[in-house]
Design an enzyme around this catalytic site. Structure first.
Site, PDB file in Angstrom:
ATOM      1  CB  ALA A 165      -9.279   0.682   0.749  1.00  0.00           C
ATOM      2  N   GLY A 166      -5.869   0.838   0.500  1.00  0.00           N
ATOM      3  CA  GLY A 166      -4.830   1.661   0.854  1.00  0.00           C
ATOM      4  C   GLY A 166      -4.624   2.398   2.467  1.00  0.00           C
TER       5      GLY A 166
ATOM      6  CB  ALA B 141      -4.177  -3.818  10.721  1.00  0.00           C
TER       7      ALA B 141
ATOM      8  CG  ASP C 153       0.910  -0.147   4.642  1.00  0.00           C
ATOM      9  OD1 ASP C 153       1.421   1.148   4.365  1.00  0.00           O
ATOM     10  OD2 ASP C 153      -0.113  -0.674   3.903  1.00  0.00           O
TER      11      ASP C 153
ATOM     12  N   GLY D 212      -4.097   0.058   4.878  1.00  0.00           N
ATOM     13  CA  GLY D 212      -3.271  -0.855   5.691  1.00  0.00           C
ATOM     14  C   GLY D 212      -3.916  -1.819   6.298  1.00  0.00           C
TER      15      GLY D 212
ATOM     16  N   PRO E  50     -11.385  -1.374   5.340  1.00  0.00           N
ATOM     17  CG  PRO E  50     -11.996   0.538   3.879  1.00  0.00           C
ATOM     18  CD  PRO E  50     -11.720   0.058   5.194  1.00  0.00           C
TER      19      PRO E  50
HETATM   20  O1  PMV Z   1      -2.033   1.581  -1.229  1.00  0.00           O
HETATM   21  P1  PMV Z   1      -0.941   1.231  -0.312  1.00  0.00           P
HETATM   22  O2  PMV Z   1      -1.422   1.424   1.136  1.00  0.00           O
HETATM   23  O3  PMV Z   1      -0.600  -0.103  -0.567  1.00  0.00           O
HETATM   24  O4  PMV Z   1       0.359   2.167  -0.136  1.00  0.00           O
HETATM   25  C1  PMV Z   1       1.309   1.950  -1.313  1.00  0.00           C
HETATM   26  C2  PMV Z   1       2.219   3.130  -0.986  1.00  0.00           C
HETATM   27  C3  PMV Z   1       3.164   3.175  -2.282  1.00  0.00           C
HETATM   28  O5  PMV Z   1       4.186   4.380  -1.742  1.00  0.00           O
HETATM   29  C4  PMV Z   1       2.755   3.413  -3.666  1.00  0.00           C
HETATM   30  C5  PMV Z   1       3.875   1.722  -2.220  1.00  0.00           C
HETATM   31  C6  PMV Z   1       4.981   1.650  -0.955  1.00  0.00           C
HETATM   32  O6  PMV Z   1       5.164   0.393  -0.709  1.00  0.00           O
HETATM   33  O7  PMV Z   1       5.505   2.676  -0.058  1.00  0.00           O
END
Ligand code: PMV
Length: 318
Positions: free
Chosen positions: A101-102, A108, A150, A104, A98
């Site tokens: 959504a965190g 990818a 990521d 990655g 998705p």
């Molecule tokens: O939600 P994501 O996958 O974009 O992760 C962000 C992670 C943070 O630590 C909040 C920001 C970063 O660049 O590390």
């Protein structure tokens, strides 16, 4: 035709604190984005499909939108095409991650597109160059913020510990359940919010970040030795500290509490920037199905993933 795929990721520990130099720990997961290139003289056509977005096509030359949705994939693919001045192509993106959504998804897509172009046009990029180019491109699209976590995980796979530098770790795979709130999040605004809190209350937020960094470091041996109950406790503490810096939401908390309660998880926390997006929970052995049911009852989209998956690879099954 040339195709490459790259994995998504979960941040296990250390999000936000890592922006200020504390240690974080992330793992590639077994959900991937696949990018296929096909020669298409005189045109550049991007087709995107994934589980959460309906399919669409956007012709960069004619500007024709055949079905408007999923600007997400197009933004990243077109940044990569521009970077390497690639044209005369049909680019097909298939992802089961998705977006926003965190997990990655954008990294990818950027990494898989770069690796596919590398192969298709013989660009001669090493893996290290793919990772660093991809980080620069992802950052440019997202306008400035973003650690290399990521894109490095999408490229190299496995597990990475990241503080001032990125270090691969050899750790066993974990089965983790992801709960998605179905609310996209905006990493940039969450990072800005937390950094502003740190600037206003350095004496309070500084020690919180230190504690988060200590959790990330402690987690390495817990995963190595498969001490899952303690690992779950680390997740719970990390979640509380993320709540303290203001990136929790009611929906995320409901999924976290459902995991720890009806889902009998060893522990649960939000993952990524927060403010929406996903949480992760650690099921007891054989307990993934019950945990997934508990999350669905709490109105989350839930699925199980394995961490430590393979990084970017060429797909030859064409
Ligand atoms: O939600 P994501 O996958 O974009 O992760 C962000 C992670 C943070 O630590 C909040 C920001 C970063 O660049 O590390």
């Amino acid at each position: 035709m040339t195709a490459a795929s790259a994995p998504g990721k979960v941040i296990l520990f250390g999000e936000h604190a890592v922006v200020s130099g504390a240690t974080a720990l992330g793992g590639a997961i077994d959900l991937r984005a696949k990018v296929t290139l096909q020669d298409l003289p005189g045109r550049i056509l991007i087709d995107a499909n994934n589980l959460t977005l309906r399919g669409f096509s956007f012709d960069l030359i004619t500007g024709q939108v055949l079905s408007a949705e999923a600007a997400h994939a197009t933004r990243y693919v077109s940044a990569v095409l521009k970077e390497y001045e690639a044209k005369d192509l049909r680019v097909k993106v298939e992802s089961n991650l998705p977006p926003a959504a965190g997990l990655g998804s954008s990294a990818a897509i950027v990494v898989a597109t770069t690796a596919a172009l590398n192969q298709h046009f013989g660009l001669g990029l090493s893996r290290k160059e793919i990772a660093s180019d991809a980080h620069r491109m992802e950052k440019a699209v997202q306008q400035g913020l973003g650690s290399p976590m990521d894109t490095a995980l999408a490229t190299f796979g496995g597990y990475l510990q990241i503080s001032r530098r990125v270090q691969p770790l050899d750790l066993p795979s974990l089965e983790i359940v992801v709960g998605y709130t179905e609310r996209a999040h905006d990493t940039r605004s969450e990072v800005e919010k937390v950094q502003s809190l740190l600037a206003r209350y350095p004496d309070l937020v500084g020690p919180i970040f230190q504690a988060i960094g200590a959790i990330s470091s402690r987690a390495v041996s817990l995963i190595q030795e498969q001490r899952l109950e303690e690992l779950g406790e680390m997740m719970n503490i990390n979640h509380g500290l993320l709540e303290a810096v203001g990136v929790g939401t009611r929906e995320l908390s409901e999924l976290v509490y459902a995991s720890r309660g009806a889902g009998s998880a060893y522990g649960a926390k939000l993952t990524g920037a927060g403010g929406g997006g996903c949480m992760i929970a650690l099921p007891p052995t054989g307990g993934s199905a019950a945990l997934i049911t508990a999350l669905r009852q709490a109105k989350g989209t839930a699925f199980s993933v394995k961490t430590g998956s393979e990084g970017v690879r060429l797909e030859r099954d064409l």
